[in-house]
Design an enzyme around this catalytic site. Structure first.
Site, PDB file in Angstrom:
ATOM      1  N   GLY A 130       0.816  -1.215   0.000  1.00 57.81           N
ATOM      2  CA  GLY A 130       0.000   0.000   0.000  1.00 57.81           C
ATOM      3  C   GLY A 130       0.844   1.257   0.000  1.00 57.81           C
ATOM      4  O   GLY A 130       0.596   2.185   0.773  1.00 57.81           O
ATOM      5  N   ASN A 132       1.568   3.383  -2.696  1.00 57.68           N
ATOM      6  CA  ASN A 132       1.385   4.369  -3.772  1.00 57.68           C
ATOM      7  C   ASN A 132       0.758   5.665  -3.261  1.00 57.68           C
ATOM      8  O   ASN A 132       0.847   6.706  -3.918  1.00 57.68           O
ATOM      9  CB  ASN A 132       0.546   3.787  -4.909  1.00 57.68           C
ATOM     10  CG  ASN A 132      -0.786   3.249  -4.430  1.00 57.68           C
ATOM     11  OD1 ASN A 132      -0.881   2.661  -3.358  1.00 57.68           O
ATOM     12  ND2 ASN A 132      -1.827   3.438  -5.228  1.00 57.68           N
ATOM     13  N   GLY A 134      -0.609   7.966   0.597  1.00 54.51           N
ATOM     14  CA  GLY A 134      -0.719   8.068   2.045  1.00 54.51           C
ATOM     15  C   GLY A 134       0.533   7.761   2.822  1.00 54.51           C
ATOM     16  O   GLY A 134       1.663   8.090   2.435  1.00 54.51           O
ATOM     17  N   ILE A 135       0.350   7.086   3.962  1.00 54.20           N
ATOM     18  CA  ILE A 135       1.459   6.789   4.874  1.00 54.20           C
ATOM     19  C   ILE A 135       2.463   5.847   4.214  1.00 54.20           C
ATOM     20  O   ILE A 135       3.679   5.990   4.385  1.00 54.20           O
ATOM     21  CB  ILE A 135       0.911   6.179   6.181  1.00 54.20           C
ATOM     22  CG1 ILE A 135       0.014   7.191   6.894  1.00 54.20           C
ATOM     23  CG2 ILE A 135       2.053   5.752   7.103  1.00 54.20           C
ATOM     24  CD1 ILE A 135      -0.801   6.608   8.033  1.00 54.20           C
ATOM     25  N   TYR A 290     -13.325  -2.941  10.820  1.00 53.67           N
ATOM     26  CA  TYR A 290     -11.998  -2.309  10.873  1.00 53.67           C
ATOM     27  C   TYR A 290     -11.354  -2.523  12.240  1.00 53.67           C
ATOM     28  O   TYR A 290     -10.186  -2.927  12.339  1.00 53.67           O
ATOM     29  CB  TYR A 290     -12.121  -0.827  10.567  1.00 53.67           C
ATOM     30  CG  TYR A 290     -10.797  -0.093  10.556  1.00 53.67           C
ATOM     31  CD1 TYR A 290      -9.914  -0.226   9.479  1.00 53.67           C
ATOM     32  CD2 TYR A 290     -10.422   0.731  11.612  1.00 53.67           C
ATOM     33  CE1 TYR A 290      -8.701   0.440   9.466  1.00 53.67           C
ATOM     34  CE2 TYR A 290      -9.213   1.402  11.606  1.00 53.67           C
ATOM     35  CZ  TYR A 290      -8.354   1.253  10.534  1.00 53.67           C
ATOM     36  OH  TYR A 290      -7.153   1.916  10.534  1.00 53.67           O
TER      37      TYR A 290
END
Length: 408
Positions: A130, A132, A134-135, A290
């Site tokens: 992940g 690409n 944000g964090i 979540y």
């Protein structure tokens, strides 16, 4: 070299029967069990890691044997040759610090680049899921700025290539260290394909950073037949880690991104099942899905740390920050609105990536494992996440679910 095949000894440092002590070229001591044909980095009695240090004794020489390519040691005084490093007799225990004794050097206002200041990560390899946006993007960028080769494990190739281009505009040399490899965490088959690609090109991974996640989706079933939040946030990362296990060693670190939301999970040990983890539409709540997946992250990291302790691999789990403005809120307009509302009061993306980077590179964490971090410092996770039976049960269920999917 110590080798014990006879009677057991009362000495704590004495090797048990069938064990042998050896050293790698870089000086780390490892232990071979001739009975089980296995190896490990920690002493079978003390659980400590050792390392040989200093120069060879007077009269000794280290060479590469032409026929085998192995390292040999020549004792010119006695005119003998051996494969055993003579410094093993004086190997020094690398004693891990107590987490309570570690001085806090960084906090919630620190950035990833501040933590990496002065560090040269040339020759290191990181895998960041992940990455690409944000964090994850800030994590990959920060590592590449300091010389680390980064595999950007993402689903969207176009978005990843755009991310690499943006990084290249800041520092051209960093873009050359960033490489896209396709990984779709809604599919265990994609995890297997990713493993095959990585192992064709690389033999060792220094940092495995499990960053990708989804939140706030409507009830969605993946191609593997599981609820998407559970699979993307936990199960596929679990599977990916197991697939890449043999590329990790005592110099590697695994960093799992969780959240303080794990404290609000409604999972219970009693009656915990596959259906509790991957819930049906009738029982589905996007926020609770979540929360539960984030608890699974903490439980996974804790259990993995225990199971891999003999391998000397450090496993950490961290909370990046509250309500950080990233694309994770994209699935529901209410989340987008709320995240935008609090944005002036939350961490920047560079600050949010700092705890991940700290867990990956901080030298003072060497030898520690299974710890939860928030704001670049250790933090007590929820009581449920520290329950051994809970972590073992989630591990067992995860293995069963993966086995069931792969055997379809």
């Amino acid at each position: 070299m110590k080798m014990s095949l006879g009677q057991d000894s009362d000495s704590e440092d004495e090797l048990p029967p069938a064990w042998e002590e050896r050293a790698t070229n870089d000086g780390y001591v490892y232990y071979v069990n001739h009975q089980s044909k296995s190896t490990q980095w920690t002493h079978p009695r003390t659980g400590k890691i050792k390392k040989v240090a200093g120069e060879l004794p007077m009269g000794w020489e280290r060479k590469i044997e032409e026929k085998t390519g192995k390292v040999i040691f020549i004792d010119h005084n006695n005119k003998t040759t051996t494969y055993i490093d003579p410094r093993l007799a004086f190997a020094i225990e690398e004693v891990p610090p107590s987490i309570s004794e570690i001085r806090q050097r960084f906090d919630g206002s620190s950035t990833a680049l501040q933590i990496l200041h002065g560090r040269d990560l040339s020759g290191k390899l990181a895998i960041v899921t992940g990455s690409n946006v944000g964090i994850g993007y800030e994590t990959a960028k920060s590592l590449a700025f300091h010389g680390c080769t980064v595999i950007m494990a993402n689903r969207n190739q176009e978005s990843t290539e755009e991310a690499i281009q943006r990084i290249g505009q800041e520092r051209p040399h960093a873009a050359r260290l960033l490489h896209f490899r396709p990984l779709d965490l809604t599919s265990l088959a994609s995890c297997k394909h990713f493993e095959t690609m990585i192992k064709m090109q690389f033999k060792h991974v220094d940092f495995l950073i499990l960053n990708a996640g989804v939140m706030g989706t409507s009830h969605t079933v993946t191609p593997d037949g599981l609820e998407i939040t559970f699979q993307v946030n936990h199960l596929s990362h679990f599977h990916l880690t197991m697939l890449l296990a043999d590329l990790l060693d005592h110099t590697s670190r695994v960093v799992v991104l969780s959240s303080e939301s794990h404290r609000f999970s409604n999972l219970k040990l009693e009656g915990l099942s596959e259906h509790s983890l991957s819930v049906s539409e009738a029982k589905y709540s996007s926020m609770m899905a979540y929360n539960n997946s984030k608890l699974c992250n903490v439980l996974f990291a804790r259990e993995l740390g225990k199971r891999w302790q003999n391998r000397g691999i450090s496993v950490f789990v961290c909370h990046p920050g509250n309500l950080v403005s990233t694309s994770i809120s994209r699935h529901w307009w209410l989340f987008r609105f709320f995240f935008a509302l609090v944005r002036p009061f939350t961490k920047s993306l560079q600050q949010a990536a700092s705890t991940t980077i700290y867990c990956a590179v901080a030298p003072e964490l060497t030898g520690l494992t299974g710890i939860y971090f928030n704001n670049c410092f250790f933090c007590e996770p929820s009581q449920l996440s520290q329950n051994d039976q809970m972590s073992e049960k989630v591990w067992e269920l995860s293995e069963k679910m993966i086995e069931h999917i792969l055997n379809k």
